[in-house]
Design an enzyme around this catalytic site. Structure first.
Site: not given
Ligand code: IVH
Length: 661
Positions: A112, A114, A116, A224, A312, A406, A409, A422, A428
Site C-alpha cells: 500500500e 504509505k 503522509d 488500511y 521509504k 522599501c 522606492c 510598502c 513604487c
Molecule cells: S499500517 C500496525 N498502513 O505510517 C500497522 N500505516 O510509520 C500500523 N501509515 O503510524 C500501520 N500509510 O500512521 C499502515 N498503508 C498504511 C499506512 C500507514 C501510512 C502511517 C501510520 C503509521 C505510520 C508508521
C-alpha cells in the site's frame, strides 16, 4: 567515556521528547521526519549497545507524546503501533527472510502507499460510527469524534444489512494536494497565512476543538487495517481491504497484491517514479504480510508489528546554504523575505530560492544568512525551508533584519499583522512592475510575451509607466531596443492587439485589487455583469455576496474610490481596451468546471480556456469531484486517470470543438 554516552542518551531523549510534543500536540514539527528518524536511530543504537542505560520510559519505547488535556482521552481497542522502516532493497529482502522463517513458508504481500497524514482509529458499534481518536501515545489518544464526523469519507454507518456489533479500523486523515492548493489560494486571497504542506493542515485541523473549522477543510480518510471485528475476520489483509470498501470506507487507490518480495520491490520503484502524478503525498510504501494467520505467527514487538515494514522513498529534501536573505516587494506592497539559496536539485527540480513568507516565519525557523538549511518540496507545491541545521553553524552567520524602508522606492514600511507593507502603491516601481506583470499574466488579461523581463526593460527605458501604456507601445520604439528584431516586436504587438478585447473577469483579475484573485474576479463578473456595475457596487451590495466578507468588500471599494485607479481605467478605455460584459446566462458551458489535460493539436491551452470562459464555463487545472468535464489531448496522463477514477466525463479535442460549434 561512559559518562559521555549517558550524556548523549539524555540529550537525545530530551530532544526527541521536545519534537514529539511539537509534532503531536501542535501539529507543527520543527524538524523533518528524516532528522527525527536519525535522532531516534542514534538513541536506539546507543541503548542497545549500553543496556545499562536503557529505561522503559525512554521515548524509544513509547510511540508518541502524552495526550494533551484539551480533548477527552480515549483508550484504544488495541495499541496503535508504528512501523519499522527500511530504505533499500536489501532491507526489504531481509524483512522477507525474517517473515519466511517465522511463517515456515514464503509469504505473499499486500502493498500500500504509505500515506503522509495523521493516523486515527474509528470505532463502529452496531454499524454506527461511535467514536474516533488520534494515536496519542499509542495506548491512549484524543477523542476527535466530532472532527471526524465532518469528513465525507468517514461513513456514519456501515453499508451492510447485518452490520457487525463491533468494528474498529485504522486509517489516515489526509488532504489531497489539489485541495491543499485551493485552500492556500483562498488563504492568500484573503490575506491570511498560507500553510507549508498538506500534512500541517491535517494536523492543525484535527487539533481544532471547534470542529466547524475542521469541516471547512477538505479532509479525507483512507482506511488500511481492521483492528477489531466481531464478525468473521477475512483471512488476508487484501480481503480485509476489500471488506472495508464494501462497508463504504475509502481505501487508498494504487494498492497492490504482490506474490513475492521482488514484486513488492518493483511496486516500490514504480510508485516512487509516479509519485508526482498522485494527488496526495506519500513517503514510501507499506509492505504487509498478506495472510493474517502468518501475521499472528510473526507477532509484534512493543511498538511495531513484525509482519509489516515501511519501505521509504528517497526524501525530497536537500541541504543547501542560504547565500542571502533579501526582500521582495509584491504587487500589493507586501514585503516578503526571500531566501536566496546555493542552487540545489530537490527531486529533479533545481531550487535556488524559497519564500520565507513573513518575519514570523523567519523567527520561527531562526534562519540566518549563511545557515545550512533543509529545503523540501511536495508534489508541485513551491519549495520551502523546513529546518535550519543549527549544528552546522560556524558563528559567521548573520541575522536578517527587515529593512525600515522599501528597497524599491524608499518609502517607510508599515506593519500590518504579520506583514510589512510598502504603502506607496503604484508610485513604487516594484509594485507598478508587479502590477503590469500580473495584468498581462496568463490567468488575467493574458498578453503573450509580455514577460517579467520585458516589463523590466520597458520600465527602465521609461516606455511604460502604467498598464494603459502597454496599449500605446509603438513599433519603432520597440525596434530600437537591443535585441528586438522585427519578429519579436510584431509578436508582442499582435498579442497586445488581441488583448484589447478582454472579458470582464479577466480584466478585474488583472487590476490587482487586493484580495481579488481569479476566483473572486469571476464571482464579481457573474454577479454584476459589467465593469460599471462592479464599480458602482457599495460595500453593502458586495457584502450580500456569499464569498465576500467585510475585508474583501472594503478592499474592492477602496480600489474603486481612488482617483488614480479610476484615471487608469479611463486611460485604458481611451487607449482602445474593450471590457466585455459577462453574459450572465445562456452560455453553452454556463457554470461548468472544465479541465484540459495532455497536448491539444488545433489550439493552444489558453485559446481553449478562453473559449470555455466565453461560454460561461470555468477552466481549472486539477480534477476534483466537482469537475464536470475533462478534455483529454494527446499524451494525457494522471489527470485523465483521475477523471476515470472519479467517473468524470471525458471527451477528446475533436468532440470539444464540435461542442463549441
Ligand atoms: S499500517 C500496525 N498502513 O505510517 C500497522 N500505516 O510509520 C500500523 N501509515 O503510524 C500501520 N500509510 O500512521 C499502515 N498503508 C498504511 C499506512 C500507514 C501510512 C502511517 C501510520 C503509521 C505510520 C508508521
Amino acid at each position: 567515556m561512559a559518562d559521555k554516552i549517558k550524556q548523549r542518551i539524555d540529550e537525545l531523549r530530551r530532544e526527541i521528547l521536545k519534537h514529539n510534543e511539537l509534532y503531536y500536540t501542535k501539529g507543527a514539527p520543527s524538524v523533518s521526519d528524516s532528522r527525527y528518524d536519525e535522532l531516534m536511530g542514534e538513541l536506539k543504537k546507543l541503548e542497545a549497545e549500553h543496556p545499562e542505560y536503557d529505561s522503559p520510559g525512554s521515548p524509544s519505547h513509547t510511540v508518541g507524546a502524552p495526550v494533551p488535556e484539551k480533548f477527552r482521552k480515549v483508550e484504544h481497542t488495541a495499541p496503535m503501533l508504528s512501523l519499522e522502516s527500511v530504505t533499500d532493497e536489501e532491507g526489504a529482502r531481509h524483512f522477507d527472510d525474517t517473515c519466511a522463517r517465522a511463517a515456515g513458508e514464503k509469504t505473499d504481500y499486500t502493498c500500500e502507499p504509505k500515506l503522509d497524514g495523521i493516523s486515527i482509529e474509528l470505532v463502529y458499534e452496531n454499524g454506527m460510527f461511535a467514536r474516533g481518536s488520534t494515536r496519542g501515545d499509542g495506548r491512549t489518544g484524543e477523542d476527535v469524534t466530532l472532527n471526524l464526523k465532518t469528513i465525507g469519507t468517514v461513513p456514519q454507518r456501515i453499508n451492510s444489512r447485518n452490520a457487525p456489533a463491533l468494528l474498529a479500523v485504522r486509517g489516515e486523515v489526509m488532504m489531497h494536494i489539489s485541495d491543499f492548493q485551493e485552500l492556500n489560494r483562498k488563504q492568500a486571497e484573503s490575506g491570511k497565512d498560507v500553510f507549508a504542506n498538506p500534512r500541517n493542515v491535517v494536523a492543525g485541523s484535527m487539533r481544532q476543538l471547534d470542529y466547524r473549522i475542521t469541516a471547512e477543510r477538505k479532509l479525507r480518510v483512507y482506511c488500511y487495517r481492521i483492528l477489531e471485528f466481531s464478525g468473521a475476520m477475512p483471512p488476508t489483509q487484501w480481503e480485509a481491504l476489500e471488506l472495508l470498501k464494501e462497508y463504504g470506507f475509502s481505501v487508498s487507490p494504487n494498492i497492490k497484491r504482490c506474490g513475492d518480495i521482488e514484486e513488492a520491490i518493483r511496486y516500490h520503484h514504480e510508485m516512487e517514479k509516479g509519485r508526482d502524478s498522485l494527488d496526495y503525498e506519500i513517503d514510501g510504501i507499506v509492505i504487509k504480510v498478506n495472510s493474517l494467520k502468518h501475521q499472528a505467527a510473526l507477532g509484534t514487538r512493543t511498538n511495531n508489528p513484525k509482519w509489516s515494514v515501511a519501505y521509504k522513498f528517497k526524501p525530497r529534501k536537500e541541504v543547501t546554504r542560504v547565500d542571502n536573505i533579501v526582500v521582495q516587494v509584491g504587487r500589493t506592497g507586501v514585503v516578503t523575505p526571500l531566501a536566496l539559496l546555493n542552487p540545489v536539485e530537490v527531486g529533479g527540480v533545481t531550487v535556488s530560492r524559497a519564500t520565507l513568507h513573513n518575519m514570523d516565519q523567519v523567527e520561527r525557523l531562526g534562519i540566518k544568512i549563511g545557515d545550512y538549511v533543509k529545503v523540501e518540496r511536495a508534489g508541485d507545491v513551491i519549495p520551502y525551508v523546513s529546518e535550519v541545521m543549527i549544528g552546522k553553524r560556524t558563528g559567521g552567520e548573520k541575522t536578517f533584519r527587515m529593512p525600515e524602508k522599501c528597497p524599491s522606492c524608499g518609502t517607510k514600511l508599515e506593519k500590518e499583522d504579520v506583514f510589512w507593507r510598502c504603502p506607496a502603491g503604484l508610485a513604487c516601481p516594484a509594485q507598478l512592475k508587479e502590477t503590469m506583470i500580473h495584468y498581462s499574466s496568463k490567468g488575467a488579461v493574458d498578453i503573450e510575451g509580455f514577460s517579467e523581463k520585458t516589463v523590466n526593460l520597458l520600465y527602465e527605458k521609461g516606455m511604460v509607466k502604467g498598464i494603459s501604456d502597454i496599449y500605446r507601445l509603438k513599433k519603432e520604439d520597440l525596434l530600437a531596443l537591443e535585441g528586438w528584431k522585427e519578429k519579436k516586436t510584431d509578436n508582442l504587438l499582435k498579442a497586445i492587439e488581441e488583448a484589447r478585447k478582454v472579458p470582464l473577469e479577466r480584466f478585474l483579475c488583472g487590476l490587482g485589487i487586493r484580495n481579488v484573485g481569479k476566483h473572486l474576479a469571476r464571482v464579481l463578473a457573474d454577479k454584476y455583469g459589467s465593469l460599471d456595475k462592479v464599480m458602482a457596487a457599495t460595500e453593502e451590495d458586495l457584502l450580500r455576496i456569499n464569498e465576500i466578507g467585510p475585508e474583501i468588500a472594503a478592499s474592492i471599494r477602496h480600489f474603486f474610490s481612488r482617483e488614480k485607479n479610476l484615471k487608469e481605467i479611463e486611460k485604458l478605455r481611451e487607449n482602445g481596451v474593450v471590457i466585455q460584459d459577462r453574459k450572465s446566462v445562456g452560455g453553452r458551458l454556463s457554470g461548468k468546471k472544465i479541465v484540459f489535460t495532455g497536448s491539444l493539436e488545433t489550439m493552444s491551452r489558453s485559446e481553449a480556456q478562453k473559449m470555455v470562459e466565453a461560454e460561461g464555463g470555468e477552466a481549472l487545472s486539477s480534477v476534483t469531484s466537482e469537475t464536470d468535464l475533462v478534455v483529454a489531448g494527446e499524451k494525457a496522463g494522471s489527470k485523465l486517470k483521475k477523471a476515470r477514477e472519479k467517473g468524470v466525463k471525458v471527451i477528446d479535442e475533436k468532440e470539444f470543438r464540435k461542442m463549441m460549434g
